[in-house]
Motif scaffolding. Structure first.
Motif: not given
Lengths: 253, 490
Positions: B73-79, B113-121, B136-146
């Motif tokens: 179900s989660v990997s569906g979010l990553l597209n 806070a963990a559940a509502n965190m936003d990778a943009e901010t 390993g790398s910067d966390v993208t919004p998609e990754t954080l969301n997933a």
């Protein structure tokens, strides 16, 4: 004295600490059937096995006394037990054909002892042994079939054929019919009677009827002692020892 | 709800159930234990088993199914299209999710806070780095969301798991207790419970085997898609290159199987006569005292780790052979240039196999009935005639079985080959030349630093699969022969 095929004097056998045979004297005549009877564990099989030194293969067994076959001490260090066993054949309680063909089972002894100069002689020995053992008519068409595929009675007759193929002078039989049905038993008994023409036969049996039917001499063993030895007719009709009488009439054993 | 908590509650319920079950059974019989159908302990065991078995079974199935479902179900979010990129991204997601868990546990974040965190901010990577979780790398919004989704699902999942498992345990508890009367056949039910436990134990072994075989098969298929099957099975050159991908490597199977067979045959030529003769000596000639010393000594050989044999091959046997067959050696021939050779490994492996052959043959020779020996001795045969003409023929099928088992062991041997035979894959006939085997190459392919998905690495599975098929066939054949032999005397 020299008439006797086997003469044993003061034979003692020990299994470790157990004194299995106590001071047994017995003289066995040539070309007769001698039966050893007695209750289980009385030492009759053990004594039989001392006659061809089969007890040598048991580590803890010790034999003392004097056993002579044709006047020669078989426990003398100059005697080769292997040669002795070729002269004194043995048939066991349970049929034990080798996992080989019927032909090879019978030919085993003659091959080992070099009794045949060529294949034709070997064939002849195999045929005459099987004939003497009353197995020829049943087996002649399947000589290459495994010996283990025969019925129990046929297997036992095969073992007898195997034993007589080495041309022994004495044939020891250790309860040869105990694993057989009455018909097979009758066949083997008939056979024993015929074998008497050529060998001296010593048979251990649990069946007193059998002893009475096949033997001319009977020896009764009890608790390692030879209690009574004599003509079979006399032992069964008019025993001297009270122990013999009570065994024969079914009160001990 | 954590796993340990669930399991301890279930176990506690089972213990309580046992005590209550016993009490209830005794009181249903008015204290007279003789009129109970079963011993009172059985009533308790029945309750305990009814609590434990279904609930733990569900727990086990859940533990396997939940991660699979969540991943899907989660990997569906990553597209992501590519399955390789997908699996790498999922590894990141799991790592971030774990990091968030750790952060909450350490008090660096509230769960809201963990559940509502936003990778943009927020710089998630820094934040996690501060609490000791390296990403390993910067966390993208998609990754954080997933990752947030992943956490949410696992949380819900584990609560649901706890609830369902405890409900089943409680239901079992109540059901089993309510059924207890003095005539209840607890003994028979427990008997069935024991059966279920035993089947479960057996199926773990069987299922694991099936799993291993399946993974071998699928990876082999993957490899054969990346590398032509004909080149693998009939190629005569083994030259993997770790620099490029595919193309430049030659992964021919023949030199490896040749080396395997060559070394195995040398080892069997050493092991079979020595093992068989020692078995004959031990079972037919040796006195009980010699046997009681010599047999354990021989079996110690089987207990020596194969790496020790490998050292022995490398440091002792190899140099010894060179001094005999090398340049300027004892025999004055120049056949051997280095200590590592097929002969070195074969000889040492043969020594390793002696106890296999001798111990199995010894058992088989001992199983030949004494009546056979008596029959032969009774005809005036000597001991060696008896052994040659009666005992060995009777035991032959079993001995062949023992030899085949030893052969499959030789084919699968690795350490001695790695150290003793060298690493050069060659199709040579000279036993004094370095050679290598299938197993040794599996080791070197997987311990290299090639990418895991390259044919150079995946070939290990294909090699493993082929080896497995060969040894399986040998074992089946050996067992068939041994069984056929057993039927003869029983």
């Amino acid at each position: 004295m020299t008439d006797y095929k086997i003469s044993a004097k003061g034979v003692q056998v020990y299994y470790g600490d157990t004194h299995a045979i106590k001071d047994v004297d017995v003289d066995i005549e040539d070309k007769t059937v001698t039966a050893f009877i007695g209750p289980s564990g009385c030492g009759k099989s053990t004594f039989l096995r001392t006659l061809n030194r089969m007890n040598d293969t048991i580590d803890i067994c010790r034999v003392q006394g004097d056993i002579r076959i044709d006047g020669e001490d078989i426990y003398d260090s100059a005697v080769d037990p292997v040669q002795l066993r070729a002269k004194v054949g043995m048939v066991f309680q349970k049929p034990n054909p080798f996992p080989k063909s019927i032909y090879d089972n019978v030919a085993y002894g003659p091959k080992i002892h070099g009794l045949a100069r060529n294949k034709a002689e070997l064939d002849e020995i195999v045929e005459s042994s099987l004939r003497k053992a009353a197995l020829w008519t049943e087996a002649k068409d399947r000589l290459n079939a495994p010996g283990t595929g025969l019925s129990g009675g046929q297997q036992q007759r095969l073992c007898i054929a195997r034993a007589i193929a080495t041309a022994p002078e004495v044939l020891l039989m250790d309860e040869p019919c105990s694993a057989l049905d009455p018909i097979a038993t009758a066949q083997v008994e008939e056979l024993i009677d015929e074998l008497r023409q050529s060998f001296s036969v010593v048979i251990v049996t649990h069946s007193m009827q059998q002893a009475a039917r096949v033997s001319q001499k009977t020896a009764f063993f009890h608790l390692g002692n030879l209690v009574e030895y004599g003509e079979t007719d006399k032992i069964f009709t008019n025993p001297e020892d009270p122990r013999t009488e009570s065994y024969i009439s079914g009160r001990i054993g | 709800m954590s796993l340990i908590l669930i399991v301890s509650i279930v176990i506690a319920l089972a213990v309580i159930g046992y005590v209550l079950g016993v009490q209830r059974a005794v009181s249903s019989a008015d204290g007279d234990q003789r009129i109970l159908h079963s011993l009172k302990g059985y009533y308790g065991q029945n309750v305990a088993l009814t609590v434990l078995v279904p609930s733990l079974l569900v727990l086990a199935i859940w533990a396997i199914a939940q991660p699979l479902l969540i991943d899907q179900s989660v990997s569906g979010l990553l597209n992501l299209e590519d399955s390789r990129a997908q699996s790498l991204a999922m590894a990141d997601v799991r790592r971030v999710a774990e990091g968030l868990d750790t952060a909450i546990a350490q008090g660096a974040l509230t769960s809201d806070a963990a559940a509502n965190m936003d990778a943009e901010t927020t710089d998630v990577r820094d934040l996690l780095g501060d609490i000791g979780v390296a990403v390993g790398s910067d966390v993208t919004p998609e990754t954080l969301n997933a990752a947030q989704r992943y956490r949410g699902l696992s949380n819900t999942g584990s609560w649901a798991r706890g609830f369902v498992v405890l409900a089943i345990a409680l239901a079992g508890f109540a059901f089993a207790l309510s059924r207890i009367t003095k005539d209840f056949r607890a003994r028979n039910i427990v008997e069935r419970g024991v059966l279920v436990l035993l089947i479960a134990a057996a199926s773990v072994a069987v299922l694991t085997t099936i799993g291993i075989v399946l993974s071998l098969i699928f990876n082999t298929i993957n490899f054969l898609q990346a590398y032509p099957a004909a080149d693998f099975f009939f190629g005569t050159r083994w030259e993997p290159s770790f620099s490029g991908r595919g193309g430049s490597s030659e992964l021919g199977f023949l030199p490896l199987i040749w080396g395997t067979m060559f070394i195995s045959i040398i080892s069997l030529i050493v092991a079979v006569p020595l093992g068989l003769f020692s078995a004959i000596y031990l079972s037919e000639y040796a006195s009980p005292r010699v046997r009681s010393i010599a047999k354990p000594m021989l079996e110690i050989l089987a207990g020596i780790p194969t790496i020790v044999y490998g050292l022995f091959a490398l440091l002792t046997v190899g140099p010894l052979l060179v001094s005999a067959f090398g340049q300027g050696g004892f025999f004055g021939v120049d056949w051997m240039s280095g200590g590592t050779a097929a002969m070195t490994a074969g000889l040492v492996m043969g020594i390793m196999l002696i106890p296999f052959v001798s111990s199995l043959s010894d058992d088989i020779i001992n199983a030949v009935p004494q009546a056979m020996r008596d029959g032969s001795y009774g005809l005036g045969a000597t001991q060696s005639e008896t052994i040659r003409q009666v005992i060995i023929p009777a035991a032959l099928p079993g001995i062949v079985g023992a030899i085949l088992l030893a052969a499959s062991r030789a084919i699968g041997e690795t350490m001695i080959v790695v150290l003793g035979a060298g690493a050069a894959a060659s199709l040579s006939l000279n036993p004094f030349e370095a050679m290598t085997t299938v197993t040794a190459k599996i080791v070197s392919q997987l311990t290299g630093d090639g990418e895991f998905n390259s044919p150079e690495t995946m070939v290990a599975f294909a090699l493993g699969m082929t080896l497995f098929v060969i040894t399986l066939c040998l074992n089946v054949f050996a067992l068939y022969i041994v069984r056929k032999y057993r039927e003869q005397y029983d």
